[in-house]
Design an enzyme around this catalytic site. Structure first.
Site, short mmCIF file in Angstrom:
data_model
loop_
_atom_site.label_atom_id
_atom_site.label_comp_id
_atom_site.label_asym_id
_atom_site.label_seq_id
_atom_site.Cartn_x
_atom_site.Cartn_y
_atom_site.Cartn_z
N ASP A 154 43.46 2.96 -40.77
CA ASP A 154 44.72 3.62 -41.10
C ASP A 154 45.76 2.51 -41.27
OD1 ASP A 154 46.92 5.21 -41.45
OD2 ASP A 154 46.45 6.58 -39.81
N ASP A 196 42.37 8.44 -37.65
CA ASP A 196 43.26 8.72 -36.52
C ASP A 196 42.55 8.47 -35.19
OD1 ASP A 196 45.49 9.73 -38.10
OD2 ASP A 196 44.23 11.48 -38.49
N THR A 253 53.20 7.50 -40.76
CA THR A 253 53.89 7.27 -42.02
C THR A 253 55.21 8.03 -42.11
OG1 THR A 253 51.82 6.82 -43.20
CG2 THR A 253 53.71 7.46 -44.54
N ILE A 279 48.92 2.56 -42.05
CA ILE A 279 50.14 2.89 -41.31
C ILE A 279 49.88 4.23 -40.63
CG2 ILE A 279 52.61 3.39 -41.34
CD1 ILE A 279 52.90 1.87 -43.91
N ASP A 280 49.73 4.23 -39.34
CA ASP A 280 49.70 5.50 -38.63
C ASP A 280 51.11 5.81 -38.17
OD1 ASP A 280 48.06 7.72 -37.60
OD2 ASP A 280 48.89 7.08 -35.68
N GLU A 298 42.46 5.86 -45.04
CA GLU A 298 43.24 7.08 -45.27
C GLU A 298 43.71 7.19 -46.71
OE1 GLU A 298 47.04 9.61 -43.57
OE2 GLU A 298 46.70 7.59 -42.81
#
Length: 308
Positions: A128, A258, A133, A130-131, A107
């Site tokens: 990802d 995602d 954020t 940090i999904d 990402e």
């Protein structure tokens, strides 16, 4: 100052000996031994789990810091932090050293470059760091690390670690989905009137987008589900569908990072995925509809079509 996150939400990792000197120890009890013994993808799986646990420790350690070095990406409400970048460098650095011939899609790398590379037939890691954020920026514990591995354009490994609840979701194609070593399945829900439905608002704030979002919600609510929820993490939406905590989801505007790990976890847990119009779901789709059963998916799809 923000309220501190309750201690019980910070997970049991430290208490169970999974953290030592700021690093995670690999714990095979969190993953079925049969998965770790697979002739195919065993090395990739072990490395992905190690990366997810280490990045999750970084994420959890940074969650309560007041200064997260926040910057905006595409809009004033779409954020990137120093921890996002650090975690992506950690994960890709580890993977590249172990698998130098693989491709990488992340990402934050894509945000910097301004485009999302196409998923090809080459072995590719989609990450990802940090999904959730925005949750992280506000010290909200609904966050996770997501690592997916794709071969011939199809996800074959999915690893998601939610550090604040100490939950490790793992799936290998054809081998099932697991949460902290225990096999998981979607719920038995067959009607949307008995369902919890997940969705995400996204980042669009123009009047047309707001009107469409509200119209879709209105049609979904008209089916009288038990509830409609948003937690701010698409990856966790998928994982919660996989383990039966929710029964359906719909969203648009997501990206491969995602979807990648979470979609495999849902499929291996027995869930159904498609686009809004019923087409087969794929990594580059611009919307997603997931459900515990074909019947629930059909009801939700009809409601969304009426809204459009």
């Amino acid at each position: 100052s923000r309220c501190p996150v309750p201690t019980f939400l910070l997970g049991a990792a430290a208490a169970t000996g999974l953290i030592m000197m700021g690093k995670y120890l690999f714990s095979s009890s969190r993953v079925p031994k049969d998965l770790l013994r697979l002739k195919k993808y065993s090395s990739e799986l072990r490395t992905a789990i190690d990366c997810a646990l280490r990045a999750g420790y970084n994420l959890r350690a940074a969650l309560l810091k007041s200064d997260k070095a926040i910057q905006s990406k595409g809009s004033a409400i779409d954020f990137v932090t120093e921890t996002d970048r650090y975690n992506e460098e950690l994960i890709f650095g580890t993977l590249a050293k172990r698998f130098p011939n693989h491709r990488f899609i992340g990402e934050e790398t894509c945000a910097t470059g301004g485009h999302v590379p196409k998923v090809t037939t080459e072995p590719t890691w989609i990450v990802d760091p940090i999904d959730g954020t925005t949750n992280f920026v506000h010290s909200n514990p609904a966050v996770c690390v997501s690592i997916g591995f794709v071969v011939e354009g199809v996800p074959v490994i999915g690893v998601v670690y939610a550090p604040c609840t100490d939950e490790l979701f793992v799936a290998v194609k054809g081998c099932g989905a697991f949460l902290n070593g225990q096999k998981i399945n979607v719920s038995r829900c067959q009607r949307i009137r008995n369902a919890i439905v997940m969705t995400e608002v996204g980042y669009e704030r123009d009047e047309t987008s707001i009107s469409l979002l509200c119209n879709r919600l209105r049609h979904v609510l008209s089916l009288s589900p038990h509830a409609v929820r948003q937690i701010g993490s698409g990856v966790l939406d998928l994982c919660y569908l996989a383990c039966g905590r929710v029964d359906a989801l719909y969203a648009e505007g997501w990206f491969p990072w995602d979807y990648c790990a979470g979609m495999l976890i849902v499929e291996e847990a027995g869930g159904t995925l498609s686009t809004f119009d019923g087409s087969p779901f794929h990594l580059e789709a611009d919307n997603i509809l997931g459900a515990s059963s074909v019947d629930v998916a059909g009801e939700l799809r009809t409601a969304l079509a009426q809204a459009d």
